[in-house]
Structures are given as C-alpha cells and as structure tokens.
Write an enzyme that holds these catalytic residues in place. Structure first.
Site, PDB file in Angstrom:
ATOM      1  N   GLU A   1     -31.088 -24.999  45.405  1.00  0.00           N
ATOM      2  CA  GLU A   1     -29.903 -26.787  45.406  1.00  0.00           C
ATOM      3  C   GLU A   1     -28.858 -25.787  45.839  1.00  0.00           C
ATOM      4  OE1 GLU A   1     -29.945 -29.156  42.277  1.00  0.00           O
ATOM      5  OE2 GLU A   1     -27.695 -29.498  42.924  1.00  0.00           O
TER       6      GLU A   1
ATOM      7  N   SER B   1     -27.428 -27.147  38.435  1.00  0.00           N
ATOM      8  CA  SER B   1     -28.398 -27.512  38.904  1.00  0.00           C
ATOM      9  C   SER B   1     -29.040 -25.855  40.051  1.00  0.00           C
ATOM     10  CB  SER B   1     -30.109 -28.386  39.262  1.00  0.00           C
ATOM     11  OG  SER B   1     -29.855 -29.157  38.003  1.00  0.00           O
TER      12      SER B   1
ATOM     13  N   ARG C   1     -32.268 -35.262  46.758  1.00  0.00           N
ATOM     14  CA  ARG C   1     -31.183 -33.710  47.487  1.00  0.00           C
ATOM     15  C   ARG C   1     -31.082 -33.887  49.263  1.00  0.00           C
ATOM     16  NH1 ARG C   1     -30.075 -35.649  42.839  1.00  0.00           N
ATOM     17  NH2 ARG C   1     -30.130 -33.933  41.011  1.00  0.00           N
TER      18      ARG C   1
HETATM   19  C1  LIG Z   1     -21.712 -28.257  35.884  1.00  0.00           C
HETATM   20  C2  LIG Z   1     -22.066 -28.639  37.648  1.00  0.00           C
HETATM   21  C3  LIG Z   1     -23.527 -30.308  37.046  1.00  0.00           C
HETATM   22  C4  LIG Z   1     -24.182 -31.011  37.979  1.00  0.00           C
HETATM   23  N1  LIG Z   1     -24.622 -31.495  38.220  1.00  0.00           N
HETATM   24  C5  LIG Z   1     -25.067 -32.212  39.560  1.00  0.00           C
HETATM   25  C6  LIG Z   1     -25.757 -33.739  39.631  1.00  0.00           C
HETATM   26  O1  LIG Z   1     -26.200 -34.443  38.289  1.00  0.00           O
HETATM   27  N2  LIG Z   1     -26.731 -34.093  40.583  1.00  0.00           N
HETATM   28  C7  LIG Z   1     -26.418 -33.408  41.808  1.00  0.00           C
HETATM   29  O2  LIG Z   1     -27.083 -34.021  43.002  1.00  0.00           O
HETATM   30  N3  LIG Z   1     -25.536 -32.832  41.768  1.00  0.00           N
HETATM   31  C8  LIG Z   1     -24.295 -32.062  40.444  1.00  0.00           C
HETATM   32  N4  LIG Z   1     -23.658 -30.729  40.847  1.00  0.00           N
HETATM   33  C9  LIG Z   1     -23.599 -29.706  42.270  1.00  0.00           C
HETATM   34  C10 LIG Z   1     -22.286 -30.415  42.814  1.00  0.00           C
HETATM   35  O3  LIG Z   1     -21.585 -31.113  41.986  1.00  0.00           O
HETATM   36  C11 LIG Z   1     -22.379 -31.437  43.828  1.00  0.00           C
HETATM   37  O4  LIG Z   1     -23.359 -31.089  44.650  1.00  0.00           O
HETATM   38  C12 LIG Z   1     -21.356 -31.892  44.331  1.00  0.00           C
HETATM   39  O5  LIG Z   1     -21.149 -33.163  45.453  1.00  0.00           O
HETATM   40  C13 LIG Z   1     -20.544 -31.096  44.867  1.00  0.00           C
HETATM   41  O6  LIG Z   1     -19.269 -31.196  45.200  1.00  0.00           O
HETATM   42  P1  LIG Z   1     -18.077 -30.068  45.712  1.00  0.00           P
HETATM   43  O7  LIG Z   1     -16.970 -31.240  46.240  1.00  0.00           O
HETATM   44  O8  LIG Z   1     -17.938 -29.277  45.047  1.00  0.00           O
HETATM   45  O9  LIG Z   1     -19.046 -29.461  46.700  1.00  0.00           O
HETATM   46  P2  LIG Z   1     -18.768 -28.071  47.226  1.00  0.00           P
HETATM   47  O10 LIG Z   1     -18.735 -27.610  46.849  1.00  0.00           O
HETATM   48  O11 LIG Z   1     -17.472 -28.005  48.189  1.00  0.00           O
HETATM   49  O12 LIG Z   1     -19.291 -28.081  48.891  1.00  0.00           O
HETATM   50  C14 LIG Z   1     -21.188 -28.387  48.794  1.00  0.00           C
HETATM   51  C15 LIG Z   1     -21.471 -28.019  49.836  1.00  0.00           C
HETATM   52  O13 LIG Z   1     -20.783 -29.358  50.822  1.00  0.00           O
HETATM   53  C16 LIG Z   1     -20.280 -29.313  51.777  1.00  0.00           C
HETATM   54  N5  LIG Z   1     -18.718 -29.904  51.880  1.00  0.00           N
HETATM   55  C17 LIG Z   1     -17.757 -30.055  50.734  1.00  0.00           C
HETATM   56  N6  LIG Z   1     -17.296 -30.653  51.086  1.00  0.00           N
HETATM   57  C18 LIG Z   1     -17.503 -31.326  52.890  1.00  0.00           C
HETATM   58  C19 LIG Z   1     -16.801 -32.361  53.719  1.00  0.00           C
HETATM   59  N7  LIG Z   1     -15.679 -33.227  53.304  1.00  0.00           N
HETATM   60  N8  LIG Z   1     -17.346 -32.751  54.945  1.00  0.00           N
HETATM   61  C20 LIG Z   1     -18.876 -32.054  55.031  1.00  0.00           C
HETATM   62  N9  LIG Z   1     -19.633 -30.785  53.795  1.00  0.00           N
HETATM   63  C21 LIG Z   1     -18.653 -30.846  52.699  1.00  0.00           C
HETATM   64  C22 LIG Z   1     -19.999 -27.388  51.975  1.00  0.00           C
HETATM   65  O14 LIG Z   1     -19.175 -26.944  53.179  1.00  0.00           O
HETATM   66  C23 LIG Z   1     -21.378 -27.005  51.218  1.00  0.00           C
HETATM   67  O15 LIG Z   1     -22.007 -26.885  52.059  1.00  0.00           O
HETATM   68  C24 LIG Z   1     -23.119 -29.566  39.184  1.00  0.00           C
HETATM   69  C25 LIG Z   1     -22.688 -28.494  39.768  1.00  0.00           C
HETATM   70  C26 LIG Z   1     -22.332 -28.644  38.274  1.00  0.00           C
HETATM   71  C27 LIG Z   1     -21.732 -27.038  38.764  1.00  0.00           C
END
Ligand SMILES: Cc1cc2nc3c(=O)[nH]c(=O)nc-3n(C[C@H](O)[C@H](O)[C@H](O)COP(=O)(O)OP(=O)(O)OC[C@H]3O[C@@H](n4cnc5c(N)ncnc54)[C@H](O)[C@@H]3O)c2cc1C
Length: 323
Positions: free
Chosen positions: A317, A218, A157
């Site tokens: 996280e 998480s 992570r």
């Molecule tokens: C139900 C659920 C289950 C999950 N399970 C997991 C799991 O098993 N494993 C895991 O690792 N994560 C998990 N996550 C966390 C999450 O899904 C991941 O971290 C995912 O990659 C976030 O993507 P997002 O587009 O929603 O990011 P956002 O929430 O939109 O952004 C997250 C971060 O990334 C930055 N960001 C977003 N897009 C960009 C870009 N294009 N360039 C630079 N920075 C950017 C944002 O500024 C922020 O700091 C889970 C979340 C949920 C809700």
C-alpha cells in the site's frame, strides 16, 4: 535544507536527499515545484511521510515538503483545506462543527493534500464520500487545474494519481453533510473517539514511544479476487463483497492471509530491526534502528509466504521511493 528523511517519515527509514524545500503557502508550493521541476525529474512531494518507504540512498532526490495551512468555510457545508493541514486534526475540527462524513477517518496520520492520493479509508468510510474537488499542479503541463471527484477516478486505495498522474495537490474542497438531525454533532464526536480507541488498540495511531506505531499503517492492500477463486480458500477466510463488478469479485483480508501463511504478529527475520507489529499482522514496523532495506526484505518475505500458500501476490500500500 537537508536532513535524513527517516526523521520525516512515520516508519523512520530513508536516507538524506539532495535537498528539502519547505512550502509554507500555496503560492510557495507552486513556485518551489516549478523551480525543482525545471532542475530534475527525480523529485518527491512529501506530506506527513506516513505512507512512504524511502530507500536508504536517495542522494539525488529533491523533496518538496508540503506545509501550507488554512481551513476556509465557504458556506453550505463547502470547506476548502490547504494541503499541509494535518488530516486527523481536521477530522476533529469537522466533528466539532457538525460536518458529517469523515468521523470514521479520525486518527489516520498525514496531511489533507495526500488524502486523495489513495482515497484514504477506514471503518466503511472513504475520503471520496465528502470530497468535492481539488487544485492540482500538473507535472506534465506545469498548469494548475481543478479536478472533480469523477476526474480523480477514486476506488479502493486507488485514484488517478496512483495510476500515474504526477503533480501536486495544493488544496482540497469537501462538501459535508450539514442538514443533520439534532444530536448528530455529539454522535460524530463519539464515533471519532470510538474509532481512535479501536485504532490505538491495533497500534494504528501514532505514538512516539510505541514501536508498533513506527509504520506506514497497513503495509499491503486487501486483495480483490474473483468469487470463483475465493471459493477455493478455507471456509473461515474472511471475505467481503465489493461494490464494483456486480458482485463477481470479493475482497479478502490481507492480515488473515499473512497469519495463515505462518507469519505471526511480532515476527522478524534474523538480525533484522524490522518486524511485524505485535498488535496487527498487516503492519511492518521499525523496532528502532531498522533500515529501508530491512523493511523491504521483510515485505518480500511476507509476499513470498502468502504467494506460496495461497497463490496471491500481496500489493504494497505505501509508496516505495528510490528502490
Ligand atoms: C499508523 C498508521 C495508520 C494508517 N491508517 C490508515 C488508514 O486507516 N487508512 C488509510 O487509507 N491510510 C492509512 N495510513 C496511511 C497514511 O496515513 C495515508 O495514506 C495518508 O493519507 C498519507 O498522508 P501523508 O501526508 O503522510 O502522505 P506521504 O506519506 O507524505 O505521501 C504519500 C504519497 O502521497 C504523495 N503526496 C503527499 N502529499 C501530496 C500532495 N500534496 N500532492 C500530491 N501528492 C502528494 C507522496 O508523494 C506519496 O506518494 C496509515 C498510516 C499509519 C502510519
């Protein structure tokens, strides 16, 4: 355009920002970023909003919404994916095409562009396994650069972006395992389905009608501690060896620590609309009308209980914005 960020995040909290700028192509993403950066330092790049907790008052924040789409097969297992593509849909697409190495990451919400930020991982697989390189618009220099796997400094992570490199991922390239034995595509598809079912049983697949999934997944990372410290914990404390540090450190289960510290599944503070998921002790959820403050209060309570009982400070996280 502006609207409350609660409607753009999976935990459904977050106030209304100064502006939301939607980028529908890679070139639009670059030009919007440059315009916003010329105006303010208080900006946020947002993908699927599944790993952020955004404060209730963010009225000065400018938000860049990443929505550029496209999957290009460049040959020999090399695939370029635009940052706004949905991660989980992309995994299904990869499995159908026999591109191996992401099947256990099925069902993780969010965008492809955000996946490298915390080197997403689940069920013994991490993004870094198939990651080749990405294009990055750097906030400090205003320049576009290509970052390799080594440049990204991936860990558990963890990445160079979490360590403070600010900017925007415009696309990501993967190098997939393709010369696989016959039957591998079917195996990958069934692995993805198996993972999806397992995740759904823990409330880890988004479902509009299930408040247990109104979360960031998480809420805390699994703590990594020295082997000697781990020996002071009860014998039944789950522990996994880490790849790093020659086995001198071990990873603990944050969910186990939370439950052993007395915070049960379903727990909430009096009058709060934020609660621990009824399916998973590690997820903080919104039961319908929670505020960002209520989520933060519950997170602090969990940290305090675990710290009092075990002397371990759990690290959140998700990215906390505007707190
Ligand atoms: C139900 C659920 C289950 C999950 N399970 C997991 C799991 O098993 N494993 C895991 O690792 N994560 C998990 N996550 C966390 C999450 O899904 C991941 O971290 C995912 O990659 C976030 O993507 P997002 O587009 O929603 O990011 P956002 O929430 O939109 O952004 C997250 C971060 O990334 C930055 N960001 C977003 N897009 C960009 C870009 N294009 N360039 C630079 N920075 C950017 C944002 O500024 C922020 O700091 C889970 C979340 C949920 C809700």
């Amino acid at each position: 355009m502006s609207q409350a960020l609660s409607s753009l995040t999976t935990i459904r909290v977050g106030g209304t920002p100064a502006g939301i700028h939607v980028a529908n192509s890679r070139d639009e993403l670059v030009s919007i970023a440059k315009t916003v950066w010329a105006k303010t330092d208080n900006w946020l790049v947002l993908g699927g909003g599944s790993n952020v907790v955004i404060a209730d008052d963010v009225s000065d924040l400018e938000v860049i919404l990443v929505r550029n789409l496209g999957v290009e097969h460049l040959g020999q297992g090399l695939v370029r994916v635009q940052a706004g593509e949905n991660w989980s849909d992309f995994v299904i697409h990869a499995c159908k095409n026999g591109w191996g190495g992401v099947e256990s990451l099925a069902g993780i919400p969010g965008t492809v562009g955000a996946a490298p930020i915390q080197n997403i991982g689940a069920y013994q697989q991490e993004l870094s396994l198939t990651f080749k390189q990405l294009e990055f618009l750097d906030f400090e220099t205003g320049e576009l650069e290509i970052l390799s796997k080594e440049d990204c400094n991936f860990g558990y992570r963890e990445s160079i972006f979490k360590q403070g490199k600010k900017g925007i991922v415009t696309w990501v390239e993967f190098r997939f395992f393709v010369d696989l034995p016959a039957g591998s595509t079917a195996l990958m598809q069934s692995r993805a389905e198996e993972v999806l079912a397992l995740r759904a049983s823990k409330g880890m697949v988004l479902n509009e009608s299930d408040h247990d999934t109104w979360s960031c997944g998480s809420f805390f990372t699994n703590p990594i501690v020295s082997e000697s410290f781990a020996r002071t914990l009860p014998l039944d404390a789950p522990q996994w060896p880490t790849v790093e540090d020659d086995g001198k450190t071990v990873k603990l289960s944050a969910a186990w620590l939370i439950e052993q510290a007395g915070v049960r599944k379903g727990f909430s503070l009096p009058r709060s609309h934020a609660a621990i998921s009824s399916k998973h002790a590690l997820a903080i959820t919104n039961r319908g009308t929670a505020t960002a403050n209520e989520v933060a209060e519950l997170a602090r309570y969990v940290q305090l209980q675990v710290s009092n009982k075990f002397g371990i400070t759990l690290v959140p996280e998700p990215n906390l914005i505007g707190f």
